[in-house]
Design a protein around this motif. Structure first.
Motif, short mmCIF file in Angstrom:
data_model
loop_
_atom_site.label_atom_id
_atom_site.label_comp_id
_atom_site.label_asym_id
_atom_site.label_seq_id
_atom_site.Cartn_x
_atom_site.Cartn_y
_atom_site.Cartn_z
N GLY A 170 -18.34 -74.80 -6.82
CA GLY A 170 -20.00 -75.17 -7.81
C GLY A 170 -20.29 -74.40 -7.27
O GLY A 170 -21.78 -75.55 -6.84
N ILE A 171 -20.54 -73.25 -6.97
CA ILE A 171 -22.37 -72.62 -5.92
C ILE A 171 -22.55 -71.60 -7.80
O ILE A 171 -22.38 -71.24 -8.08
CB ILE A 171 -21.88 -71.46 -4.98
N ARG A 172 -23.96 -72.60 -8.00
CA ARG A 172 -24.62 -72.07 -9.34
C ARG A 172 -26.23 -72.11 -8.80
O ARG A 172 -26.38 -72.31 -7.88
CB ARG A 172 -24.51 -72.99 -10.02
N GLY A 173 -26.13 -71.89 -9.51
CA GLY A 173 -27.85 -71.06 -10.05
C GLY A 173 -28.99 -70.53 -9.02
O GLY A 173 -28.16 -70.15 -8.52
N ARG A 174 -30.03 -70.96 -7.85
CA ARG A 174 -29.84 -70.17 -7.14
C ARG A 174 -29.30 -70.04 -5.34
O ARG A 174 -29.49 -69.10 -5.29
CB ARG A 174 -31.72 -70.95 -6.63
N ARG A 175 -29.00 -71.26 -5.53
CA ARG A 175 -27.55 -70.62 -4.61
C ARG A 175 -26.90 -69.47 -4.73
O ARG A 175 -26.89 -68.57 -4.18
CB ARG A 175 -27.17 -72.03 -3.83
N LEU B 246 -27.56 -67.46 -6.76
CA LEU B 246 -28.36 -66.04 -7.05
C LEU B 246 -28.49 -65.64 -5.72
O LEU B 246 -28.08 -63.65 -5.58
CB LEU B 246 -29.84 -66.55 -8.26
N THR B 247 -29.14 -65.90 -4.66
CA THR B 247 -28.97 -65.87 -3.34
C THR B 247 -28.04 -65.21 -3.00
O THR B 247 -27.88 -64.97 -1.83
CB THR B 247 -29.64 -67.00 -3.13
N THR B 248 -27.18 -66.33 -3.12
CA THR B 248 -25.85 -66.13 -1.60
C THR B 248 -24.70 -64.87 -2.06
O THR B 248 -24.10 -64.30 -1.70
CB THR B 248 -24.83 -66.66 -1.66
N LEU B 249 -24.43 -64.88 -3.39
CA LEU B 249 -23.64 -63.98 -4.89
C LEU B 249 -23.99 -62.73 -4.43
O LEU B 249 -24.01 -61.24 -4.44
CB LEU B 249 -22.91 -64.52 -5.67
N VAL B 250 -25.05 -62.53 -5.17
CA VAL B 250 -25.12 -61.67 -7.01
C VAL B 250 -26.49 -60.99 -5.59
O VAL B 250 -26.42 -59.91 -5.39
CB VAL B 250 -26.65 -62.17 -7.88
#
Length: 268
Positions: free
Chosen positions: A167-172, A174-178
């Motif tokens: 359930g990691i989506r949105g800003r988190r 983007l910053t955590t994965l991408v």
């Protein structure tokens, strides 16, 4: 006994490193000195003459009038190019359709040499700081943009699926994965962009400025103040070297996790 060997090896390692750092510069300065002293060419002054003019010209109020504004212009243009390149690169990297639509336009503008834009920007924007910023951004944004796109496209699909499952989506997301996954290539693009920014800062001041480091070097050349001109060139090299060292420090900090992962994968 082992401790004594370690203590003895440490100074030897420091001396070796210092030798590696300074041997080539000292050798090049010695060769330049020998060549310029024997030639007697006015356009090739000896290093001691250049060093004296460096002290007279740049360790003075000219440092605050010409050098600091040029460095500020360089850093401002580089920072703006970094923001635009990373933001647009992430957007295009995440959207294949947007990338397919925008790629022909991006390739066209990327092929235009930034110095060619100087006369056009002078007419459209005027001879001012925004024009010089536009010249710097127009050149150094491309390696940042293209490296960001490739870095985002190369995000591990397994990690993307894992984030989706948790359930990691949105800003988190983007910053955590991408951004974290793409950061090695983003930093590579930023390093290339920084070297281009230095070149374009000088070019913009040479053609369209009444102050700055590039303008001063051209004025020295036109007035046949050759040692002063060489001192400006040396100062440019020192600025580039210092910025490269500072960028290397920042890069090691940002990519500390990446170096740790690579070391762990090699079993170090």
């Amino acid at each position: 006994m082992t401790a004594m060997r370690t203590t003895a090896a440490r100074p030897r390692g420091v001396l070796t490193r210092l030798l590696e750092l300074f041997l080539l510069p000292v050798l090049l300065i010695a060769l330049w000195w020998a060549g310029s002293a024997s030639s007697g060419n006015y356009y090739m002054p000896t290093p001691d003459v250049i060093a004296e003019k460096f002290r007279e010209v740049w360790i003075s109020e000219r440092f605050f009038v010409d050098v600091l504004p040029s460095v500020g212009l360089l850093l401002s243009g580089f920072a703006l190019a970094a923001v635009v390149g990373v933001a647009l690169g992430v957007a295009l990297g995440l959207s294949p359709r947007a990338r397919a639509v925008g790629e022909p336009v991006l390739e066209f503008f990327r092929a235009v040499p930034p110095p060619v834009l100087v006369p056009l920007l002078m007419l459209l924007v005027g001879v001012n700081t925004p024009m010089k910023l536009a010249v710097i951004v127009s050149g150094c944004v491309w390696p940042i943009l293209l490296n960001t796109i490739e870095g985002v496209r190369a995000v591990d699909p397994v990690l993307a699926d894992t984030c989706r499952c948790y359930g990691i989506r949105g800003r988190r997301w983007l910053t955590t994965l991408v951004l974290r996954s793409a950061s090695p290539q983003i930093m590579a693009g930023l390093r290339q962009g920084l070297s281009i920014a230095i070149i374009l800062m000088v070019i913009s001041e040479m053609f369209a400025s009444s102050s700055g480091l590039g303008f001063s070097i051209v004025q020295f050349q036109r007035s046949f103040a050759i040692p002063e001109m060489w001192s400006g060139i040396v100062l440019l090299g020192l600025i580039g070297f210092l910025l490269s060292v500072l960028f290397g420090v920042a890069e090691r900090y940002v990519l500390g996790w990446y170096r740790g992962v690579r070391a762990a994968s090699r079993g170090e």
